[in-house]
Design a protein around this motif. Structure first.
Motif, mmCIF file in Angstrom:
data_model
loop_
_atom_site.group_PDB
_atom_site.id
_atom_site.type_symbol
_atom_site.label_atom_id
_atom_site.label_comp_id
_atom_site.label_asym_id
_atom_site.label_seq_id
_atom_site.Cartn_x
_atom_site.Cartn_y
_atom_site.Cartn_z
ATOM 1 N N GLY A 37 6.645 -19.737 15.741
ATOM 2 C CA GLY A 37 6.004 -19.281 16.998
ATOM 3 C C GLY A 37 4.529 -18.931 17.070
ATOM 4 N N PRO A 38 3.877 -18.822 17.960
ATOM 5 C CA PRO A 38 2.373 -18.662 18.090
ATOM 6 C C PRO A 38 2.090 -17.239 18.038
ATOM 7 C CG PRO A 38 3.156 -18.958 20.370
ATOM 8 C CD PRO A 38 4.302 -18.981 19.723
ATOM 9 N N ASN A 39 0.843 -16.991 17.735
ATOM 10 C CA ASN A 39 0.418 -15.548 17.238
ATOM 11 C C ASN A 39 0.763 -14.788 18.568
ATOM 12 O OD1 ASN A 39 -0.546 -15.499 14.965
ATOM 13 N ND2 ASN A 39 -2.505 -16.710 15.692
ATOM 14 N N GLY A 40 1.197 -13.357 18.480
ATOM 15 C CA GLY A 40 1.598 -12.809 19.417
ATOM 16 C C GLY A 40 3.018 -12.844 19.890
ATOM 17 N N ALA A 41 3.684 -13.741 19.674
ATOM 18 C CA ALA A 41 5.163 -14.025 19.932
ATOM 19 C C ALA A 41 6.150 -12.862 19.750
ATOM 20 C CB ALA A 41 5.654 -15.389 19.297
ATOM 21 N N GLY A 42 6.040 -12.258 18.617
ATOM 22 C CA GLY A 42 6.860 -11.126 18.274
ATOM 23 C C GLY A 42 7.489 -11.275 16.885
ATOM 24 N N LYS A 43 6.949 -12.115 16.044
ATOM 25 C CA LYS A 43 7.613 -12.730 14.785
ATOM 26 C C LYS A 43 7.460 -11.620 13.753
ATOM 27 C CE LYS A 43 4.759 -16.002 14.007
ATOM 28 N NZ LYS A 43 4.030 -15.902 15.203
ATOM 29 N N SER A 44 6.345 -10.843 13.828
ATOM 30 C CA SER A 44 6.213 -9.630 12.874
ATOM 31 C C SER A 44 7.116 -8.446 13.270
ATOM 32 C CB SER A 44 4.494 -9.308 12.790
ATOM 33 O OG SER A 44 3.913 -10.304 12.301
ATOM 34 N N THR A 45 6.871 -8.341 14.784
ATOM 35 C CA THR A 45 7.913 -7.040 15.127
ATOM 36 C C THR A 45 9.098 -7.411 14.634
ATOM 37 O OG1 THR A 45 6.347 -6.783 16.790
ATOM 38 C CG2 THR A 45 8.489 -5.885 17.150
ATOM 39 N N LEU A 46 9.785 -8.574 14.823
ATOM 40 C CA LEU A 46 10.979 -8.816 14.546
ATOM 41 C C LEU A 46 11.298 -8.457 12.926
ATOM 42 C CD1 LEU A 46 13.085 -11.876 15.747
ATOM 43 C CD2 LEU A 46 13.439 -10.840 13.538
ATOM 44 N N ILE A 47 10.541 -8.909 12.216
ATOM 45 C CA ILE A 47 10.342 -8.864 10.598
ATOM 46 C C ILE A 47 10.339 -7.263 10.181
ATOM 47 C CG2 ILE A 47 9.191 -9.171 8.312
ATOM 48 C CD1 ILE A 47 10.905 -11.595 9.777
ATOM 49 N N GLY A 48 9.419 -6.560 11.101
ATOM 50 C CA GLY A 48 9.296 -5.126 10.995
ATOM 51 C C GLY A 48 10.436 -4.303 11.062
ATOM 52 N N VAL A 49 11.305 -4.824 12.183
ATOM 53 C CA VAL A 49 12.516 -4.211 12.521
ATOM 54 C C VAL A 49 13.612 -4.414 11.556
ATOM 55 C CG1 VAL A 49 14.658 -4.121 14.030
ATOM 56 C CG2 VAL A 49 12.254 -4.273 15.195
ATOM 57 N N VAL A 50 13.631 -5.762 10.941
ATOM 58 C CA VAL A 50 14.904 -6.004 10.073
ATOM 59 C C VAL A 50 14.388 -5.102 8.560
ATOM 60 C CG1 VAL A 50 15.795 -7.871 8.574
ATOM 61 C CG2 VAL A 50 15.401 -8.265 11.241
ATOM 62 N N SER A 51 13.198 -5.058 8.396
ATOM 63 C CA SER A 51 12.638 -4.296 7.120
ATOM 64 C C SER A 51 12.454 -2.878 7.245
ATOM 65 C CB SER A 51 11.519 -5.116 6.501
ATOM 66 O OG SER A 51 10.350 -5.198 7.398
ATOM 67 N N SER A 52 12.758 -2.422 8.174
ATOM 68 C CA SER A 52 12.977 -1.083 8.723
ATOM 69 C C SER A 52 11.486 -0.332 8.736
ATOM 70 C CB SER A 52 13.731 0.010 7.625
ATOM 71 O OG SER A 52 14.974 -0.277 7.836
ATOM 72 N N LEU A 53 10.492 -1.292 9.010
ATOM 73 C CA LEU A 53 9.223 -0.674 9.079
ATOM 74 C C LEU A 53 8.934 -0.308 10.364
ATOM 75 C CD1 LEU A 53 7.357 -3.395 6.942
ATOM 76 C CD2 LEU A 53 7.804 -0.926 6.120
ATOM 77 N N VAL A 54 9.621 -0.871 11.502
ATOM 78 C CA VAL A 54 9.446 -0.557 12.954
ATOM 79 C C VAL A 54 10.836 -0.474 13.535
ATOM 80 C CG1 VAL A 54 9.022 -1.798 15.018
ATOM 81 C CG2 VAL A 54 7.656 -2.535 13.118
ATOM 82 N N ASN A 55 10.913 0.838 14.601
ATOM 83 C CA ASN A 55 11.971 1.260 15.018
ATOM 84 C C ASN A 55 12.278 0.329 16.200
ATOM 85 O OD1 ASN A 55 12.974 3.284 13.185
ATOM 86 N ND2 ASN A 55 11.281 4.519 14.005
ATOM 87 N N ALA A 56 13.510 -0.182 16.261
ATOM 88 C CA ALA A 56 13.879 -0.792 17.420
ATOM 89 C C ALA A 56 14.151 -0.123 18.780
ATOM 90 C CB ALA A 56 15.167 -1.476 17.175
#
Ligand code: ADP
Ligand code: ADP
Length: 226
Positions: A37-56
């Motif tokens: 996906g392009p920049n800003g699509a949400g990829k890092s956020t998704l990875i962040g949630v799966v790796s517990s760095l970001v709360n869903a």
């Protein structure tokens, strides 16, 4: 049981940006999966949630059937993470970086040393095991990131834009290492904005845009559509 299962995953940041707007995703064990996906699509956020760095904000995440929210530490033990930025200590040697990382996760020293040799060989870094990491080339540093993540023997390896901003030679070297990791049975998920990378490595992919998955399926099928 899928290696990764997401249902209705949403993330709204404090600034009201809806980075993920309800993601459903299944990644099968042994797969090599791209999230494109392009920049800003949400990829890092998704990875962040799966790796517990970001709360869903809402939704379910499970890793090999283990609920990430209810059994976080058990779920996290299945995962190896390769972040975007190189973050090991440049004044340590690759061998020590790998051994100490495993030690941090409770792997006994002799076992950690054996693994370090195995992982550094797999990453074509064994001849650099005892040099100062700061002297490694850019490609070697990136491959060391992969070797280190594999030290805990994760069943699922997640990489966030592992080859962003590196040249094609470096990228090819990383692809080779990642193929070897996958051939050993490790499920691999990477995010990328290079179609070429997804095409070269992955069996299945999802295309994410504006926080939604807009296409999902086998690489070959999606290529035919593009
Ligand atoms: P990608 O990795 O695909 O580039 P991101 O997950 O980084 O996408 O970003 C998705 C959206 O969320 C973007 O609009 C981005 O600006 C926003 N965003 C990312 N991180 C934060 C944050 N910590 N706080 C607020 N908004 C964020
Ligand atoms: P240095 O900067 O000296 O290399 P770090 O504190 O960055 O040391 O640790 C090196 C790596 O070890 C980190 O990139 C991280 O992946 C892992 N690590 C360190 N502390 C933790 C922690 N509390 N939880 C998970 N991983 C950790």
């Amino acid at each position: 049981t899928p290696a990764l299962r997401l249902r209705g995953l949403k993330k709204t940041y404090d600034n009201k940006v809806e980075a993920l707007k309800g993601i459903d995703l299944d990644v099968e064990p042994g797969d090599f999966f791209a999230l494109l996906g392009p920049n800003g699509a949400g990829k890092s956020t998704l990875i962040g949630v799966v790796s517990s760095l970001v709360n869903a904000s809402a939704g379910e995440v499970s890793v090999f059937g283990i609920d990430l929210l209810r059994q976080r530490s058990l779920a996290m033990r299945q995962i190896g993470l390769v972040p975007q930025e190189i973050n090991f200590n440049m004044f340590e040697k690759p061998f020590d970086i790998c051994v100490n990382y495993a030690g941090f996760y409770g792997v006994p020293r002799p076992e950690a040393e054996q693994r370090a040799e195995h992982e550094l060989r797999a990453a074509h870094l064994w001849d650099k095991a005892r040099v100062m990491s700061r002297t490694l080339s850019g490609g070697m540093k990136r491959r060391l990131m992969i070797a280190r993540a594999m030290m805990t023997r994760p069943r699922l390896l997640i990489l966030d834009e592992p080859t962003a901003g590196v040249d094609i030679e470096i990228r090819r070297g990383m692809w080779k290492t990642l193929r070897e990791v996958n051939a050993r049975g490790t499920t691999v998920i990477l995010t990328t904005h290079y179609l070429e990378e997804a095409e070269n490595l992955c069996r299945n992919l999802a295309i994410i845009d504006h926080g939604r998955i807009i296409e999902q399926g086998p690489m070959k099928q999606l290529l035919a559509k593009l």
